[in-house]
Design an enzyme around this catalytic site. Structure first.
Site, PDB file in Angstrom:
ATOM      1  N   ASP A   1       0.817  -1.155   0.020  1.00  0.00           N
ATOM      2  CA  ASP A   1      -0.033  -0.082  -0.181  1.00  0.00           C
ATOM      3  C   ASP A   1       0.685   1.135  -0.472  1.00  0.00           C
ATOM      4  O   ASP A   1       1.854   1.379   0.798  1.00  0.00           O
ATOM      5  CB  ASP A   1      -0.744  -0.105   1.092  1.00  0.00           C
ATOM      6  CG  ASP A   1      -0.273  -0.043   2.257  1.00  0.00           C
ATOM      7  OD1 ASP A   1      -0.910   1.070   2.977  1.00  0.00           O
ATOM      8  OD2 ASP A   1       0.190  -0.654   3.013  1.00  0.00           O
ATOM      9  N   TYR A   2       0.163   2.479  -0.611  1.00  0.00           N
ATOM     10  CA  TYR A   2       0.862   3.351  -0.378  1.00  0.00           C
ATOM     11  C   TYR A   2       1.050   4.383   0.951  1.00  0.00           C
ATOM     12  O   TYR A   2      -0.009   4.167   1.886  1.00  0.00           O
ATOM     13  CB  TYR A   2       0.850   4.781  -1.441  1.00  0.00           C
ATOM     14  CG  TYR A   2       0.285   4.621  -3.257  1.00  0.00           C
ATOM     15  CD1 TYR A   2       2.110   4.449  -3.135  1.00  0.00           C
ATOM     16  CD2 TYR A   2      -0.468   4.224  -3.925  1.00  0.00           C
ATOM     17  CE1 TYR A   2       2.107   4.671  -4.695  1.00  0.00           C
ATOM     18  CE2 TYR A   2      -0.053   3.803  -5.032  1.00  0.00           C
ATOM     19  CZ  TYR A   2       0.636   3.853  -5.551  1.00  0.00           C
ATOM     20  OH  TYR A   2       1.127   3.332  -7.332  1.00  0.00           O
TER      21      TYR A   2
END
Length: 226
Positions: A1-2
């Site tokens: 995930d960012y």
């Protein structure tokens, strides 16, 4: 995930020198913000200071005022107002960006993401104070969250393309996207190789003024990774 993608976008859109420096130095943005606002070294930042700074950092995305911060951070409203004022003093680029975005939105009737996707906001011309205030919050928020959504869509396309170019394409399934995460199902033994490919793909999908960072978690169930 960012990792903290929306705040990285804020730093990039606002061209705020202090925030850009924090991300380039790979510092904890909330801890660094707390240190800047409270005028203390990083190692003297308390949990309470960091929590309040985190609420301000994310509150900026939603046009949150002193009342909202007071309620969320559980601090007196006067202290919250002082905190926000100090925040905008330290991160003057963010304040300038918000003011300019609102001015543009009121003049042109729309805002847009970094990639040019527009949202028209007729609420800004409403005679109703609550509707107008909601429109102002939309105007501040949309370029940031909209840019994050654009990045994720581009990342999903690129990850999909790279999966289907891979010799292991039959052993990799893209399951779903949740906010700033992509969840994949991978054949046992390929986890590290696929994780490296996905991380590199997501981090190079576009160029901001700060590094885009992706955190990878591997486990048997999505719930175990949270």
């Amino acid at each position: 995930d960012y990792s903290q993608i929306e705040l990285r976008i804020v730093a990039s859109l606002a061209q705020d020198e202090k925030m850009i420096e924090i991300f380039k130095n790979h510092e904890d943005i909330h801890k660094a913000t707390a240190a800047a606002i409270n005028g203390v070294p990083l190692d003297q930042v308390t949990k309470e200071m960091r929590y309040a700074a985190k609420e301000v950092n994310f509150g900026v995305l939603y046009g949150m005022g002193s009342y909202g911060l007071s309620w969320r951070a559980k601090i007196p409203q006067g202290q919250a107002k002082d905190f926000i004022n100090k925040y905008f003093t330290q991160f003057a680029g963010v304040k300038k960006y918000i003011d300019q975005t609102l001015q543009f939105a009121k003049q042109e009737g729309y805002v847009e993401t970094l990639f040019g996707r527009r949202r028209y906001i007729p609420e800004l011309k409403s005679d109703n104070f609550q509707l107008r205030s909601a429109g102002e919050r939309m105007a501040i928020n949309m370029p940031i969250q909209g840019t994050a959504a654009d990045l994720m869509k581009m990342a999903m396309i690129n990850v999909y393309d790279n999966v289907h170019k891979s010799k292991y394409k039959d052993d990799i399934k893209i399951i779903l996207q949740v906010h700033d995460e992509i969840v994949l199902e991978v054949k046992k033994g390929l986890e590290d190789e696929v994780a490296k490919m996905v991380k590199e793909t997501m981090e190079t999908v576009a160029e901001l003024r700060v590094p885009i960072e992706v955190v990878v978690h591997i486990g048997k169930r999505w719930g175990d990774l949270k």
